[in-house]
Design an enzyme around this catalytic site. Structure first.
Site, PDB file in Angstrom:
ATOM      1  N   CYS A  66       0.808  -1.261   0.003  1.00  0.00           N
ATOM      2  CA  CYS A  66      -0.029  -0.069  -0.037  1.00  0.00           C
ATOM      3  C   CYS A  66       0.595   1.141   0.042  1.00  0.00           C
ATOM      4  CB  CYS A  66      -0.815   0.156   1.374  1.00  0.00           C
ATOM      5  SG  CYS A  66      -1.354  -1.601   1.971  1.00  0.00           S
TER       6      CYS A  66
ATOM      7  N   MET B 138      21.185 -28.687 -13.143  1.00  0.00           N
ATOM      8  CA  MET B 138      20.000 -28.897 -13.995  1.00  0.00           C
ATOM      9  C   MET B 138      18.555 -29.580 -13.412  1.00  0.00           C
ATOM     10  SD  MET B 138      21.398 -28.570 -16.901  1.00  0.00           S
ATOM     11  CE  MET B 138      20.043 -29.677 -17.838  1.00  0.00           C
TER      12      MET B 138
ATOM     13  N   ASN C 255       1.494  -0.726   5.545  1.00  0.00           N
ATOM     14  CA  ASN C 255       1.882  -0.968   4.287  1.00  0.00           C
ATOM     15  C   ASN C 255       2.965  -2.096   4.357  1.00  0.00           C
ATOM     16  OD1 ASN C 255       3.052  -1.056   2.012  1.00  0.00           O
ATOM     17  ND2 ASN C 255       4.053   1.095   2.103  1.00  0.00           N
ATOM     18  N   GLY C 256       2.616  -3.197   3.905  1.00  0.00           N
ATOM     19  CA  GLY C 256       3.354  -4.462   4.057  1.00  0.00           C
ATOM     20  C   GLY C 256       2.749  -5.957   3.884  1.00  0.00           C
TER      21      GLY C 256
ATOM     22  N   CYS D 114      23.603 -30.747 -25.533  1.00  0.00           N
ATOM     23  CA  CYS D 114      23.731 -31.134 -24.257  1.00  0.00           C
ATOM     24  C   CYS D 114      23.549 -32.571 -23.974  1.00  0.00           C
ATOM     25  CB  CYS D 114      22.916 -30.276 -23.226  1.00  0.00           C
ATOM     26  SG  CYS D 114      22.727 -30.879 -21.698  1.00  0.00           S
TER      27      CYS D 114
ATOM     28  N   GLU E  64      19.714 -13.398 -17.372  1.00  0.00           N
ATOM     29  CA  GLU E  64      20.243 -12.210 -16.672  1.00  0.00           C
ATOM     30  C   GLU E  64      21.656 -11.696 -17.066  1.00  0.00           C
ATOM     31  OE1 GLU E  64      20.836 -11.850 -12.456  1.00  0.00           O
ATOM     32  OE2 GLU E  64      20.334 -13.912 -12.206  1.00  0.00           O
TER      33      GLU E  64
ATOM     34  N   LYS F  94      15.603 -22.688  -8.114  1.00  0.00           N
ATOM     35  CA  LYS F  94      15.869 -21.967  -6.445  1.00  0.00           C
ATOM     36  C   LYS F  94      15.055 -20.964  -6.376  1.00  0.00           C
ATOM     37  CE  LYS F  94      20.237 -20.315  -8.282  1.00  0.00           C
ATOM     38  NZ  LYS F  94      21.529 -20.192  -8.063  1.00  0.00           N
TER      39      LYS F  94
ATOM     40  N   CYS G 186      31.667 -28.712 -18.709  1.00  0.00           N
ATOM     41  CA  CYS G 186      30.928 -29.306 -19.657  1.00  0.00           C
ATOM     42  C   CYS G 186      31.553 -30.136 -20.993  1.00  0.00           C
ATOM     43  CB  CYS G 186      29.892 -28.335 -20.143  1.00  0.00           C
ATOM     44  SG  CYS G 186      29.002 -29.134 -21.407  1.00  0.00           S
TER      45      CYS G 186
ATOM     46  N   CYS H 252      27.452 -28.722 -14.941  1.00  0.00           N
ATOM     47  CA  CYS H 252      27.178 -27.335 -15.560  1.00  0.00           C
ATOM     48  C   CYS H 252      28.122 -26.537 -14.204  1.00  0.00           C
ATOM     49  CB  CYS H 252      25.896 -26.893 -15.509  1.00  0.00           C
ATOM     50  SG  CYS H 252      24.760 -27.779 -16.274  1.00  0.00           S
TER      51      CYS H 252
END
Length: 1657
Positions: A118, A596, A349-350, A1272, A1039, A1107, A1283, A1278
């Site tokens: 909020c 993997m 707020n939370g 692969c 990323e 994860k 690899c 990995c």
């Protein structure tokens, strides 16, 4: 004026035709119905640009008028969304806060359906003078927070807004006079603001109950007043549930004291709630407030219409000395009127993450709470919590109980929401009594943990406090006319800056309180000191609290190897558990890593026996609240726990401190012995075994019943410590151990239900606990500590084994002693526990204990009701008898003659056809072994060598027959995922495949997973991207940024090779290697304006399947020079990206990031990646309301790079459930048409695609399979950079082996599409559109699961209807817009266009308001698209005047010189890549600029260039992940320079704690005038030194000179004037990568000063 303008807005949106103006688009619909873009969080300011002033509006214009107009604009209140979905009734029947008083355990389903976040604030007059101005200002401020709230699908029903004030007696006296009543006796009258049933007859019944209760209590009902409202402005959904709103006035003659009067009213309300709970109208009765002091006006309204809805708020007679205001953003779109805020005490707020545990513990306290102030009536005020209400409502009722029992609001909140007081240099040295207070209450009340800005008032005090992490923004300021303001944002009110005498922000754990009667303002430590000195807490602790002294670990083995093996077999250990988990932890002191993802069956459908823990998945934070960062922000976390009886929280006294303090929940044998001999605890050991002599049926249930009875008896006899133990001298074949988790859960639940849980603690003494997940389960279901005796013995055995001794002797392994091995194991468990807590955003183990932060996959109702009551188990599963059999299957191995002489390898982690043979050998053996025999040896893995080999054959040879063999392999596999239990069914006749939509059309719905370049090699990354671009699908950058060379189509291909991308083969002219989806993740690696504008879609990664709730990690050896260049970091230095909490604290922050991305690239759809878990539907609703275009649901089985084993195995759920829940909730809330639903996780074939389509998905993601198709071989290494085929390695020699070509992946996707076509033809449908969401095309397969006959897939098969438009129409919708924004106005200015087009220079001055968000972002995008990140040679000099909204000057490019005269909110300079940014206050302010906070939290996040000069202080997390920008600021909050990888930061004032955590590059210069900096620096990486290098001194001086020149800083000028005095007071923070630079190294040969070149932007 305000009201007139507001009314104008309504009239404008009323009848007749209506124009909606947005650039050149107009849609006109008669009679006020308007087709609008649903701009989720922007609705408040959607059209204010249409009325916007030109540049530099003259200052003489009234700021207030402008402000109101800007916010309320010309919004059409009659507008409804195009998609007029049905309202969801959700659980709104449970609106009442009351419940029958029998004890029930709190149900997670109730909790996860209600999430919120909020915008909040308060205004208080220190002279305690009531005025209507205060109320009016609160409403204006509320209107300027509209973007922090949410709107339902009707685009008009707000999620809730409200105000709390003192009771406006003048207004009520005026009404009383009209009614012929006497004026009210203010000191003896209570006013109730009541929501009543809509039906007239039921309303009368409810009023009768209310009046009767008051009468019985001796109170006189003076009258009822119908609250005047304007229902015409209420949104469609809100109107359907709108209550009848009345006020009741009651006179309390028998009490004189205000506190006693308030208590009497509280008792009455509780009695009324209880009486109404059994009535059919009970859920429709709700008291917003019932008090002699305060009143709450609230509703399911957008903030800007609250004042128009309640006519009272417009009256000049409505006066109050303070007002708390609140705008709610509920992620669940069936918000309810009572859940709007403020509550009765708090505006919150939370998000409280520990709410399930908090409610269970509050319920357990009910029998022990006593206080003389209640005069024996404690029984009448129960229950103290309501699982059907929101977390905020429950926190409010806990605070209310404490305050009504005599605590001050400040003390109540210090008890409930304590700060992170440990490792706090200021507190421990200067305020030890505050530390004592917190230490005392830590053992009495578990913290209500989670991000929270809390505003509170009891009518005498008004204040605000922030959670221990500071994960909500809170700014405050005070004016010369004695008014104090606190708000989530600055700029919510027009303000004459010359009258402001103080500006600040609440930091983590801080509090501010205004005492209205005395007019004093108390800041943080003053408030806390006053509270802490009220009792001698330190003395009580010293005399009564006992610390458990650490005991030495045993130095020799207790059992012989044969016995150890038998025990391990009996308790279910496998060789992987011992070798990969326990031994790794003993050797290295940290959790083992693997890769993997998790491709084995869920425990319930596996053919192998599993421990009970494997049926539990950890829950994790996503969107509604942030995960926290245990690596870099561990200072707010703690594993401490107190054992013993928890006394009466309402009465402070020395006896409550009589407990035992543990610094960690991991006990060794010596520590357990010490506890067992504690005379005060009177420990009782309860053996946990069940007897099967008379058969298995019913045996476990009977034993659990007896165990609970024994626990009950022990506690009633005075025992304060129950030790549940499966230790015995000899194992007996017919007395197997009860799974310890089952025993702990059953005893915990039994004691709660019998009101005994506060009287004793539970400790588990067990062989069956060795991994972090297992510890977390035991603690989450009620154990305070665990002694893992067999795991410790296993550590000792490993250290003493010949193999280990030899490895250490030969230097192959670091030498550790036998004690050190056990210490390492314990340390790894503790770090792992912190990580598991942090995933859910929980800081304290004491709050995690009993909080049940898990969901269950595969246990039936009787098991759940016995031991895990309240946890979600959607698919049913094992009964107690079936569980007993599974337990027995382990136990018998310890007694069987033919049991192997070593532990069995179940192959749960690594694919293991048998023994220890390696994968390469397996592939050779596959030709000779019958595959079915393998399954008897190791667990089945979805990605197995045979599958991989068959797929390679099909795609490389383009062989349809080989693909058919691959399909057959999948069809014949054992049950591996939930969808394997389903099959297709159709009432239609099959049609010819020729009639079905083409494969080329189907493949456009395919995407690949977000695999970062760095985790996988350049070759793999580019080959996948090229293949997806060929078929019109979408690849995902992951990323790590992207090389600009990939953005242009290839034109130089000869024989499949191109000089542009020489490392690839199989290319064609016209190929592009760009990823259509570019990911923006928590680390912000490689995110530049050019990267953003070159995307078709931008994906915000909130969580990842492997994860969820954790950040990523790229090992240093994978950070090559090329990877480092793309990520703006240093080669060879590991890159840790934290969980996404730095700029996504909550749903409104996510909405802001979506806004920022739409701003910089209005052509790119924004997707949000979530991971399946219970409650994801609620989250998906919030994301849809946050204006996302795409929601991606990932299953738990995804994941490529490196992850801790416990994360891979034990977090996240199957996508089948996550997708179903998201699709359902979005449909129910009328939001499904707003978003494309994409799903991924273990997709392998056309069958998977069609199953996902039937469950509601529009698009389908392939991760691991795409990698397999390009080469692969699933070596599963990995994370090692080794690899063997160069798919997941950065080593040149291995990358050279990469076998893949883009054509292989193209072939795979075309085969999958053809398979989908064949299935559609069989079912009788022509296109995918026709089957999406059609769960009626699925039915359970006639197949038996080995372990249980009680699986229930009805949830997946249930249907709630279909979207109003087809999937193709949803996919083809325009990108959602931000609505008209200030940047568009600027970009329509011919002078600015000319500068961008022809690289000229221009100067402009513009007014700015807090509703103008992400200003400059769109301009930066236009420049970056045309010139790239560095090519623009023009100069765009813009000065803004006023208060800037969030993300001001985000993504700046070189050539943009932006100056803000005023102040700004969070995320200033986010992602800036160049240019210059100056923030300075207006001239002639009434405060010292260097002492005032002028910009918000998380400024300069992920900046890759440019310079920023701030005259004033910044909030928390300044320059997080800064990689090249230079900054000068005059003070910061906590976590400054966190994760920094380059650039330079200068702070000329005080900084907060945890400076430079995770800082691997760049330099920081911090001024330390009072010598307090040292303890605030995180010394894990950086070293601290004085500025001795001449080049460094010059860099520092030049930056300060530039700062003074740009901002006129008096602080900077004073430093330069006394340079020789100040220079020795600066510290330089230097990470290892910068140690040898001339700036940091004094031994570097000194260069002439004039040759010094500053690192330029």
């Amino acid at each position: 004026m305000v009201t007139a303008l507001l009314n104008d807005a309504v009239i404008y949106g009323g009848g007749g035709g209506l124009l909606y103006h947005n650039h050149n688009r107009r849609s006109v619909v008669g009679d006020g119905v308007l087709l609008v873009d649903f701009i989720g969080l922007r609705s408040g300011s959607r059209n204010h640009r249409a009325t916007r002033r030109g540049f530099a509006v003259s200052a003489s214009a009234s700021r207030r008028t402008l402000r109101c107009f800007a916010v309320n604009g010309i919004r059409a209140t009659a507008a409804v969304s195009v998609f007029d979905g049905e309202i969801a009734d959700g659980r709104s029947s449970d609106e009442s806060e009351s419940r029958a008083s029998q004890r029930q355990v709190v149900n997670l389903e109730d909790i996860i359906a209600e999430r919120g976040a909020c915008g909040v604030g308060f205004i208080a007059n220190l002279d305690n003078k009531g005025s209507h101005e205060i109320v009016k200002d609160a409403l204006i401020a509320l209107g300027c927070m509209e973007h922090r709230g949410g709107c339902s699908a009707d685009n008009d029903s707000g999620d809730g807004s409200g105000v709390m004030t003192l009771i406006p007696w003048e207004l009520f006296d005026s009404w009383a006079a009209e009614q012929g009543l006497a004026p009210f006796d203010k000191s003896h009258t209570g006013v109730g603001m009541v929501f009543l049933p809509r039906d007239a007859a039921l309303r009368e019944e409810a009023k009768k109950v209310i009046v009767n209760t008051f009468t019985q209590e001796g109170l006189e009902v003076v009258g009822w007043r119908s609250v005047p409202t304007n229902a015409s402005i209420v949104g469609l959904y809100a109107k359907e549930t709108m209550p009848n709103i009345e006020q009741v006035f009651v006179r309390i003659a028998k009490e004189e004291n205000i506190d006693d009067i308030e208590r009497e009213l509280y008792i009455c309300r509780k009695i009324i709630e209880r009486a109404s709970s059994t009535e059919p109208w009970g859920s429709e009765l709700y008291f917003c407030s019932l008090s002699n002091q305060t009143i709450v006006y609230k509703g399911m309204l957008r903030s800007e219409v609250l004042g128009m809805f309640y006519y009272d708020l417009q009256s000049d007679l409505y006066k109050s000395p303070f007002a708390i205001y609140h705008r709610r953003y509920s992620t669940n779109t069936s918000p309810r009127w009572p859940l709007a805020q403020p509550m009765r005490f708090l505006g919150h707020n939370g998000e409280i993450n520990t709410i399930q545990g908090n409610l269970n513990w509050m319920q357990s306290r009910e029998s022990s709470l006593k206080s003389p102030v209640w005069r024996g009536r404690e029984g009448e005020i129960r229950p103290y919590g309501n699982p059907n209400a929101s977390d905020s409502a429950n926190l409010d009722s806990a605070a209310e109980l404490l305050i009504r029992s005599g605590r001050s609001p400040q003390e109540a909140l210090m008890i409930l929401v304590p700060e992170a007081y440990k490792h706090h240099p200021t507190l421990s040295i200067r305020y030890p009594e505050v530390v004592d207070f917190y230490d005392y209450y830590k053992g009495q009340m578990e913290a209500w943990d989670g991000p929270a800005l809390l505003l509170f008032s009891d009518g005498k005090t008004v204040g605000a406090c922030l959670d221990r992490n500071g994960l909500r923004p809170a700014r405050y300021w005070r004016t010369v006319d004695n008014v104090v303001y606190v708000a989530s944002e600055v700029g919510v009110l027009p303000m004459d800056e010359s009258k402001v005498i103080m500006k600040g922000r609440l930091g983590p754990g801080m509090m501010i309180a205004v005492d209205l009667p005395s007019g004093q303002v108390f800041e943080n430590t003053e408030v806390k000191k006053q509270v802490a000195l009220s009792n001698p807490y330190g003395k009580w602790l010293k005399e009564n609290l006992r610390s458990l002294k650490p005991a030495n670990f045993l130095s020799s083995a207790v059992l012989d190897n044969e016995t150890i093996l038998r025990r391990q077999q009996a308790f279910g250990y496998s060789s992987e558990d011992v070798q990969m988990v326990i031994e790794t932890m003993a050797a290295q002191g940290k959790e083992p890593t693997f890769c993997m993802g998790d491709d084995i069956p869920l425990a319930v459908i596996s053919q192998k026996a599993h421990m009970l823990y494997d049926y539990f998945k950890q829950r994790f934070a996503q969107v509604t609240n942030p995960a926290i960062d245990p690596l870099r922000e561990g200072l707010v976390m703690s594993l401490e726990v107190n054992l013993g009886k928890r006394g009466n929280i309402l009465e402070a006294g020395p006896e409550n401190a009589s407990q035992v303090f543990l610094s960690s929940p991991v006990l060794n044998e010596g520590e357990l012995e010490a506890l067992l001999s504690d005379p005060v605890l009177k420990p009782k050991v309860l053996p946990a075994f069940f007897n099967i002599r008379k058969g298995v049926e019913g045996s476990l249930q009977k034993t659990l019943h007896r165990l609970c009875e024994a626990a009950d008896e022990a506690v009633r006899s005075g025992s304060q410590l129950l030790v549940l133990s499966d230790r015995s001298d000899e194992l007996e074949p017919t007395r197997p151990a009860i799974p310890i988790l089952l025993a702990v859960g059953a005893v915990h639940q039994h004691l709660i239900q019998n009101g005994l849980r506060m009287s004793a603690s539970i400790v588990a003494d067990t062989a069956q606990c060795f991994s972090t997940h297992q510890f977390a389960c035991l603690i989450g279901y009620g154990a305070s500590a665990v002694c893992p005796y067999l795991a410790l013995e296993t550590c000792r055995q490993w250290r003493l084994s010949n193999k280990t001794v030899n490895l250490m002797r030969n230097g192959k392994m670091p030498t550790v002693t036998i004690e050190q091995a056990q210490k390492n194991f314990s340390k790894a468990i503790q770090s792992g526990l912190l990580k598991i807590l942090s995933k859910m955003g929980i800081s304290l183990l004491s709050s995690y204990c009993g909080a049940q932060i898990f969901e269950i996959y595969g246990l039936g109702k009787d098991v759940v009701d016995t031991a895990f009551c309240g946890s979600v188990s959607k698919i049913g599963g094992l009964t107690l008898d079936e569980l007993a059999r599974e337990t027995l299957s382990f136990w018998v191995k310890a007694f069987s003659q033919d049991t192997a002489k070593r532990l069995e390898n179940y192959g749960f982690i690594q694919f293991r056809p048998g023994g220890t043979c390696s994968i390469v050998i397996v592939q050779r053996l596959l030709h000779f072994i019958d595959i079915t025999s393998l399954h008897e040896i190791g667990e089945y893995h979805g990605n197995n060598p045979e599958m991989t080999k068959l797929l390679h054959k099909a795609v490389r040879e383009r062989s349809e027959s080989a693909y058919a063999v691959y399909q057959q392999h999948l069809a014949n596999r054992p049950v591996n995922v939930l969808r394997d239990l389903l099959e297709f069914t159709s009432e239609r006749a099959p049609i010819p495949v020729g009639k079905v939509e083409s494969a080329t059309s189907i493949v456009e719905r395919f995407c690949t997973g977000g695999m970062s370049l760095g985790a996988i090699s350049r070759e793999t990354h580019e080959a996948i991207a090229i293949a997806m671009n060929r078929i019109g699908g979408k690849s995902n950058s992951g990323e790590g940024g992207e090389d600009p060379i990939r953005w242009r189509p290839l034109t130089d291909v000869v024989d499949g090779y191109s000089p542009t991308l020489p490392h690839l083969k199989g290319l064609q002219n016209g190929d592009t290697a760009t990823s259509a989806i570019k990911q923006v993740a928590s680390g912000r690696f490689g995110v530049t304006p050019t990267f953003l504008v070159n995307a078709d879609q931008l994906e915000i990664k909130i969580a990842q399947g492997a994860k969820p709730g954790e950040g990523g990690q790229l090992p240093g050896k994978k950070v090559s020079a090329y990877i480092a260049r793309l990520r703006n970091s240093k080669p060879g230095v590991p890159l840790i990206s934290p969980p996404p909490h730095h700029d996504i604290y909550s749903i409104e922050d996510l909405a802001q990031l979506i806004f920022d991305l739409h701003q910089v690239n209005p052509k790119a759809k924004v997707s949000v990646k979530l991971v399946a878990e219970a409650g994801i539907g609620t989250v998906a609703s919030g994301v849809a309301k946050g204006n996302a275009d795409v929601i991606q649901i990932s299953g738990h089985d995804g994941g490529t790079g490196a992850s801790p084993i416990s994360s891979i195995k034990h977090a996240g759920g199957p996508w089948e459930l996550g997708l179903t829940e998201s699709h359902k909730t979005l449909i129910e809330n009328g939001l499904r048409e707003r978003v494309i639903l994409r799903v991924d996780g273990g997709f392998k074939s056309g069958v998977d695609v069609l199953m996902a389509a039937a469950m509601g998905a529009d698009e389908y993601g392939f991760g691991s399979l795409a990698m397999i198709a390009t080469g692969c071989i699933m070596a599963r290494i990995c994370h090692t950079n080794n690899c063997p085929v160069g798919v997941a390695s950065q080593r040149e020699e291995l990358r050279a082996r990469f076998p893949g070509v883009p054509g292989d992946l193209v072939n795979f996707f075309l085969y999958v599409a053809e398979e989908v076509r064949g299935l559609l033809a069989e079912l009788g449908y022509e296109k995918l559109d026709d089957v999406i969401g059609r769960t009626d095309l699925l039915k359970p397969k006639d197949i038996s699961v080995m372990k249980t006959q009680h699986l229930d897939l009805s949830y997946v098969l249930s249907n709630v209807g279909l979207p109003k438009i087809s999937s193709s129409a949803i996919r083809k919708q325009d990108v959602h817009t931000n609505g008209p924004v200030l940047d568009d106005t600027l970009l329509s200015d011919p002078e600015i266009l000319n500068v961008i087009e022809n690289e000229k220079v221009v100067d402009k001055t513009v007014k700015i308001y807090n509703v103008d968000r992400a200003v400059c972002g769109r301009i930066a995008g236009v420049i970056a698209k045309k010139y790239g990140d560095t090519g623009f040679a023009g100069q765009l000099n813009i000065t803004f005047l006023g208060s800037a909204g969030q993300s001001f000057a985000c993504f700046l490019t070189p050539g943009m010189n932006i100056c803000l005269v005023g102040e700004a909110n969070d995320y200033v300079g986010k992602g800036m890549a160049g240019g210059e940014l100056v923030v300075t206050p207006v001239e002639n302010v009434g405060f010292h600029p260097e002492d005032a906070t002028i910009v918000g939290n998380t400024c300069l996040y992920g900046a890759t260039g440019g310079r920023i000069f701030v005259r004033g202080k910044a909030g928390e997390r300044f320059a997080v992940r800064n990689s090249l920008a230079e900054a000068v600021v005059e003070g910061t909050g906590d976590h400054c320079c966190e994760y920094m990888t380059g650039g330079c930061v200068v702070a000329l004032g005080k900084v907060g704690r945890n400076v430079a955590a995770g800082m691997t590059g760049g330099l920081a210069y911090l001024l330390d005038e009072d010598g307090t900096l040292f303890p605030k620096v995180n010394k894990e990486i950086v070293k601290i030194q004085r500025v001795t290098a001449p080049v460094g001194q010059m860099q520092l001086k030049n930056l300060i000179e530039a700062h003074v020149e740009k901002t006129g800083s008096t602080k900077g000028a004073a430093i330069l004037k006394e340079w020789d005095t100040y220079l020795p007071l600066f510290w330089q923070l230097v990470p290892p990568s910068e140690e040898d630079t001339p700036e940091a190294s004094a031994v570097y040969e000194q260069k002439a000063a004039d040759q010094v070149t500053l690192q330029s932007a």
